[in-house]
Design a protein around this motif. Sequence first.
Motif, PDB file in Angstrom:
ATOM      1  N   THR A 100       0.860  -1.299  -0.105  1.00  0.00           N
ATOM      2  CA  THR A 100      -0.003   0.097   0.103  1.00  0.00           C
ATOM      3  C   THR A 100       0.831   1.192  -0.172  1.00  0.00           C
ATOM      4  OG1 THR A 100      -1.676   1.136   1.193  1.00  0.00           O
ATOM      5  CG2 THR A 100      -0.280   0.020   2.403  1.00  0.00           C
ATOM      6  N   ASP A 105      -5.081   5.152   2.403  1.00  0.00           N
ATOM      7  CA  ASP A 105      -6.080   4.890   3.084  1.00  0.00           C
ATOM      8  C   ASP A 105      -6.258   5.372   4.652  1.00  0.00           C
ATOM      9  OD1 ASP A 105      -7.545   3.927   0.877  1.00  0.00           O
ATOM     10  OD2 ASP A 105      -5.893   2.317   0.917  1.00  0.00           O
ATOM     11  N   SER A 126      -5.980   9.130   4.537  1.00  0.00           N
ATOM     12  CA  SER A 126      -7.224   9.635   4.525  1.00  0.00           C
ATOM     13  C   SER A 126      -8.228   9.489   5.471  1.00  0.00           C
ATOM     14  CB  SER A 126      -8.122   9.057   3.152  1.00  0.00           C
ATOM     15  OG  SER A 126      -9.142   9.539   2.657  1.00  0.00           O
ATOM     16  N   GLU A 133      -5.225  -2.806   4.582  1.00  0.00           N
ATOM     17  CA  GLU A 133      -5.046  -1.839   3.483  1.00  0.00           C
ATOM     18  C   GLU A 133      -3.964  -2.330   2.887  1.00  0.00           C
ATOM     19  OE1 GLU A 133      -4.030   1.676   5.127  1.00  0.00           O
ATOM     20  OE2 GLU A 133      -3.449   2.867   3.388  1.00  0.00           O
ATOM     21  N   GLY A 163      -9.818   0.441   0.708  1.00  0.00           N
ATOM     22  CA  GLY A 163      -9.317   0.939  -0.482  1.00  0.00           C
ATOM     23  C   GLY A 163      -9.217  -0.086  -1.533  1.00  0.00           C
ATOM     24  N   THR A 164      -9.011   0.392  -2.845  1.00  0.00           N
ATOM     25  CA  THR A 164      -9.490  -0.631  -3.932  1.00  0.00           C
ATOM     26  C   THR A 164      -8.133  -1.606  -4.012  1.00  0.00           C
ATOM     27  OG1 THR A 164     -10.321   1.374  -5.041  1.00  0.00           O
ATOM     28  CG2 THR A 164      -9.482  -0.424  -6.502  1.00  0.00           C
ATOM     29  N   CYS A 165      -7.056  -1.376  -3.621  1.00  0.00           N
ATOM     30  CA  CYS A 165      -5.648  -2.352  -3.625  1.00  0.00           C
ATOM     31  C   CYS A 165      -6.374  -3.632  -2.918  1.00  0.00           C
ATOM     32  CB  CYS A 165      -4.632  -1.646  -3.104  1.00  0.00           C
ATOM     33  SG  CYS A 165      -3.754  -0.756  -4.234  1.00  0.00           S
ATOM     34  N   PRO A 186     -13.816   0.072  -1.471  1.00  0.00           N
ATOM     35  CA  PRO A 186     -12.912   0.417  -2.139  1.00  0.00           C
ATOM     36  C   PRO A 186     -12.839   2.067  -2.246  1.00  0.00           C
ATOM     37  CG  PRO A 186     -14.678  -0.031  -3.502  1.00  0.00           C
ATOM     38  CD  PRO A 186     -14.981  -0.415  -1.801  1.00  0.00           C
ATOM     39  N   CYS A 210      -9.476   5.179  -4.036  1.00  0.00           N
ATOM     40  CA  CYS A 210      -8.137   5.447  -4.126  1.00  0.00           C
ATOM     41  C   CYS A 210      -7.897   6.673  -3.995  1.00  0.00           C
ATOM     42  CB  CYS A 210      -7.416   4.726  -5.394  1.00  0.00           C
ATOM     43  SG  CYS A 210      -5.649   4.750  -5.834  1.00  0.00           S
ATOM     44  N   PRO A 211      -7.701   7.450  -2.570  1.00  0.00           N
ATOM     45  CA  PRO A 211      -8.096   6.414  -1.372  1.00  0.00           C
ATOM     46  C   PRO A 211      -9.506   6.332  -1.003  1.00  0.00           C
ATOM     47  CG  PRO A 211      -7.561   8.677  -0.833  1.00  0.00           C
ATOM     48  CD  PRO A 211      -7.409   8.794  -2.209  1.00  0.00           C
ATOM     49  N   ILE A 212      -9.791   5.511   0.070  1.00  0.00           N
ATOM     50  CA  ILE A 212     -11.112   5.701   0.615  1.00  0.00           C
ATOM     51  C   ILE A 212     -11.449   7.089   1.148  1.00  0.00           C
ATOM     52  CG2 ILE A 212     -11.207   3.311   1.446  1.00  0.00           C
ATOM     53  CD1 ILE A 212     -10.234   4.567   4.107  1.00  0.00           C
ATOM     54  N   CYS A 264     -11.932   4.966  -9.447  1.00  0.00           N
ATOM     55  CA  CYS A 264     -10.957   4.441  -8.602  1.00  0.00           C
ATOM     56  C   CYS A 264     -11.662   3.762  -7.590  1.00  0.00           C
ATOM     57  CB  CYS A 264     -10.230   5.513  -8.029  1.00  0.00           C
ATOM     58  SG  CYS A 264     -11.071   6.361  -6.733  1.00  0.00           S
TER      59      CYS A 264
END
Length: 335
Positions: A19, A23, A26, A79, A121-123, A154, A156-158, A254
Amino acid sequence: MVNEDVPAKPLIIWLGTNTCAGDMLSLLNAKDPGYQELISSIAELRFDYLLGASEGSDAINVLDDLQKNHKAAYILVVEGSIPTRSNGLYSVIGYRNGKAWTALQAVRELGAEARYVVAAGTCAAFGGIYAAAPNPSKCVSLQAVLDRKVINVPGCPINPEWMMGTLNHLIQYGEPALDDYSRPKLFYGETIHNLCQRRDYFDNSIFAAKPGEPWCMYKIGCKGPVTYADCPVRQWNGEHLSWPVKANTPCIGCASPEFPDGDVPFFEHLPDIKLPGIKVTANRVGLLTGVVTALGIGAHLMGSILTGRLAETLKKDLPGGSKLKIRPRLKKGHK
Ligand code: SF4
């Protein structure tokens, strides 16, 4: 008499894998409740990979204790995506019993004993940036390596409120209603396009020709029509100040399962396609309204991003749509 073995508040582990730390950073923008309230009155953040004071064996011991002595009592938040190449050695959480403890091992072991598992987060939720081609470390989503339900948050970022809201819902009411991609419908139940302040411009064919212009961003690649998130109404920067389209740049999708590979080039239309019996190109979208508008989005969708649920929505809007066969690009569970 207080039993000191029983925690008074819900326990949270926030683990970082592959990461950028965006996230957690954020989350620090959250207000009402904020991070301070999260760790002081709402829950007990026993492990925070970024802000925690302990390190080395002290930090690993905290995780050991939670896994062994607080089974089903903690929420595991992960994350980052999970590298699987070389048995996960591309991400090492620390050392356990003298051996490297990989993120792959850690999420499996800690995840097996958690009350809830949340992908931040999306990752973590879908693989995201680290899983983008050519994906040298063979990164995958959290769900892909766990044999249990993962709640995906999800982005990018949350948006900090997506995570605060999800955690608070889990703590106070249990699991929130989830969509087909295991995202809380509270925050991901509608497309950005349907919530966008510039929707009238779209419907009236008033399009920006380049970033920076105050019109609909569709023709310069906006992914709002195919992205489920409440960014336009929730907004960002702690005080709900702005979001990408308000800042005159297209949504890049994202929070979508396909991000980023399925959304590039970010600032260009994705290829036009032909629908059975219908000739429509993405560039003509907005010249007509009503169903043709829906068709334009359909063209965009079919040429770029298809999900099971989006496909169903699309089919409803197309003439003869129910007969169309649309193959979802990602399988439910996205393993
Ligand atoms: S295409 Fe993008 S900018 Fe235009 S209305 Fe939809 S979400 Fe808003």
